[in-house]
Scaffold this active site. Sequence first.
Site, PDB file in Angstrom:
ATOM      1  N   LYS B 218       0.988  -1.078   0.001  1.00  0.00           N
ATOM      2  CA  LYS B 218      -0.437   0.027  -0.115  1.00  0.00           C
ATOM      3  C   LYS B 218       0.829   0.590   0.081  1.00  0.00           C
ATOM      4  O   LYS B 218       1.678   1.445   0.815  1.00  0.00           O
ATOM      5  CB  LYS B 218      -1.102   0.217   1.064  1.00  0.00           C
ATOM      6  N   GLU B 299     -11.267  -3.247  -8.283  1.00  0.00           N
ATOM      7  CA  GLU B 299     -12.665  -3.634  -7.578  1.00  0.00           C
ATOM      8  C   GLU B 299     -13.276  -2.263  -6.663  1.00  0.00           C
ATOM      9  O   GLU B 299     -14.251  -2.524  -6.477  1.00  0.00           O
ATOM     10  CB  GLU B 299     -11.554  -3.481  -5.395  1.00  0.00           C
TER      11      GLU B 299
END
Lengths: 434, 434
Positions: B218, B299
């Site tokens: 991330k 997503e």
Amino acid sequence: MATIVGMEVLDVRFPTSRELDGSDAMNPDPDYSAAYVVLHTDGGPDGYGLAFTIGRGNDVQAAAIRALAPHVVGRAVPEDAQALGDLSRELVGDSQFRWLGPEKGVAHMAIGAVVNAAWDLAARRAGLPLWKFAASMTPEELVSLVDFRYLSDALTEAEALGILRAAEPGRVERIAKLEAEGYRAYSTSPGWLGYSDAKLVRLAEQAVADGFEMIKLKVGGDVADDVRRLKLARETVGPDIRVAVDANQRWDVEAAIAWMTELAPFDPYWIEEPTSPDDVLGHAAIAKALAPIKVATGEHVQNRVMFKQLLQAGGLSVLQLDAARVGGVNENLAILLLAAKFGVPVCPHAGGVGLCELVRHLSMFDFVAVSGDDTDRTIEWVDHLHEHFTDPAVVRGGRYLAPTAPGFSARMHDATLRRFRFPDGPEWTETPSE
Amino acid sequence: MATIVGMEVLDVRFPTSRELDGSDAMNPDPDYSAAYVVLHTDGGPDGYGLAFTIGRGNDVQAAAIRALAPHVVGRAVPEDAQALGDLSRELVGDSQFRWLGPEKGVAHMAIGAVVNAAWDLAARRAGLPLWKFAASMTPEELVSLVDFRYLSDALTEAEALGILRAAEPGRVERIAKLEAEGYRAYSTSPGWLGYSDAKLVRLAEQAVADGFEMIKLKVGGDVADDVRRLKLARETVGPDIRVAVDANQRWDVEAAIAWMTELAPFDPYWIEEPTSPDDVLGHAAIAKALAPIKVATGEHVQNRVMFKQLLQAGGLSVLQLDAARVGGVNENLAILLLAAKFGVPVCPHAGGVGLCELVRHLSMFDFVAVSGDDTDRTIEWVDHLHEHFTDPAVVRGGRYLAPTAPGFSARMHDATLRRFRFPDGPEWTETPSE
């Protein structure tokens, strides 16, 4: 300092599917509805807002608004740009709730309803109609209301400030002009798909007699019908009245181009929602193929990021802002600024439940403080359901009168709320639904 | 013939925010949650599906699923492509409910959960895992499942049929290959923002030792931190293991380009969600500026129309399908066909609650019957919450094992449902939440 002490959310539905008002190629039997929110305070007026839906699912929309109560209840009543910006940022920024969108659909419309109710509250406390309340803010205050995230490749904060400062001179004169003359409206009333040819002609004649400079017809059911209806409408209103058409997302890209090519001889002014509201590139392809017919969209455009792209790609030449689809006044200010940056006229979507009441404020605010221009701008008008609002939109001589009552005009009469509450109001219990 | 006699919807939440698992630049404290649906039948197995959320608003998601009950309860248990296509068309086509999207957000995820539960039911009755059940259908049956509306400028039904027919030879061999070798996985476990450098290094080493060929970090909190962490990761795994990075929509277009330019020396394989998932043109600009670093997203991509445009515009080079964001298996088949048409690899988003369980079926079905290819394809793997599922995803040696149990693997243990039910399960009543 007053506090918001409670949030009340009601599921209100009007059985419009019993008539064919509101019928179009994608929405054959809408029951125009509102997920209606009241922000109760411990002193002074309450605040009112709504999300518009067309029936089933209005309970889901109401649930989404209720889910925002923890952000609102216990909060000081917002009175200025700082507080209204803070509320919008907090709602949009709830990282868990954000997953449900992000910034789209049910969750985002819920934020819009609450943000608009907060603006209603602030404007009521200021004793001003929303359009004047917003137009009383400085360019710096207005810019502070906007979330520029995802916009900076098309519009920076500095550019937005420049647009707003350029519109500062003349605010007073434009307010006076609106108070004297109102704001241009167009009529969708003649054009619902369910209406007979005779009714179309009668209502089109009436619209011209009433002073409207544009009417709109729904299309997309059957091409031969559409050719006949548009020809009839054109013959009825003559060459100088604009006739827009609206396909309500009925077509794929190539079908839109082919169908509109058949309608082109009758000089349609714009084609509205030719395809999916999500299809930026599709709108751009359609706009290129059909010019000079304009492409209009917006009532289902989910947020400022989509409007940004539609403008960047040349996918629309008329921007149809919606008061209750996006994240409230704050995001609509971002959208007005984008339109001003790209030089595209804003012609709001209205009709529905309360949309005429709300959008007139946004267009008038835009004219006073953002674009400073009303050229080729016009607000949709559908003469329907206004009697349920305490500060209904009024159109005279084809123009929306400037509202004068404090607030944002979303408040409904108590009698309406009692009668049309779903599923337990007498309108739904006393007569068979569907 | 069996009938669906009831629909049960549960709000299930896991208190993942108490740890920092799942923390990223946009989602600092998720409580991974599921709006969980059970389709009860009067004979044979029940069907299970879910929408994934990250906490607040999961009740709204559950309400949206409940609103679909009238379309489902009383219906014959679907057993074939015809019935599964009919159900999807009816749900997506509900003209009143459609207003809440259209085809996006809470309303669309609700449709996805119900459609997936219906597929689960059909696959269970056929005694096959979903991937094999879908791969047992003919190209004609598969095409009949897809809604081509708004796709035809990029993919026609005839082209889709051609793609599926081209993948018919070799289905049996590819099934055997999956059963023998599984499907490539990559690991996100090392890379959460909340982890220390030491934990990052330890987990990256472990991932390589476990056989993963790619890990993901991330990014997007602080650029200096990201440079340090990516450098550390690269030094830990060496030059031959791919390291992807994921910004979770943190940046505007120019910021994405600038930030990634600082990370480029450490050879990131893809940048995932660099900006708003709605920003097709933004993704295209980023992809162009950062090549050969790939751009990945999916997503939060709301439907097939957005994927179509991302592919048309060159806005993604890795398509991250999500099992629970769009309208279920039917729409994901449309998305797999689009990816195949454009020659873009599909690397599903997983993690969350149950997503690993679900997406493995979609990737394996794709390999057998759609793209016929697994080059550069890999499924996200997060080793988290699998113990709650009756047919958990299993990864060995960096590969997802092919599931063998009948169905679509969304079913949770009864004990999990009792414990984690929100707000009344003991997990939430016995320990303080947040």
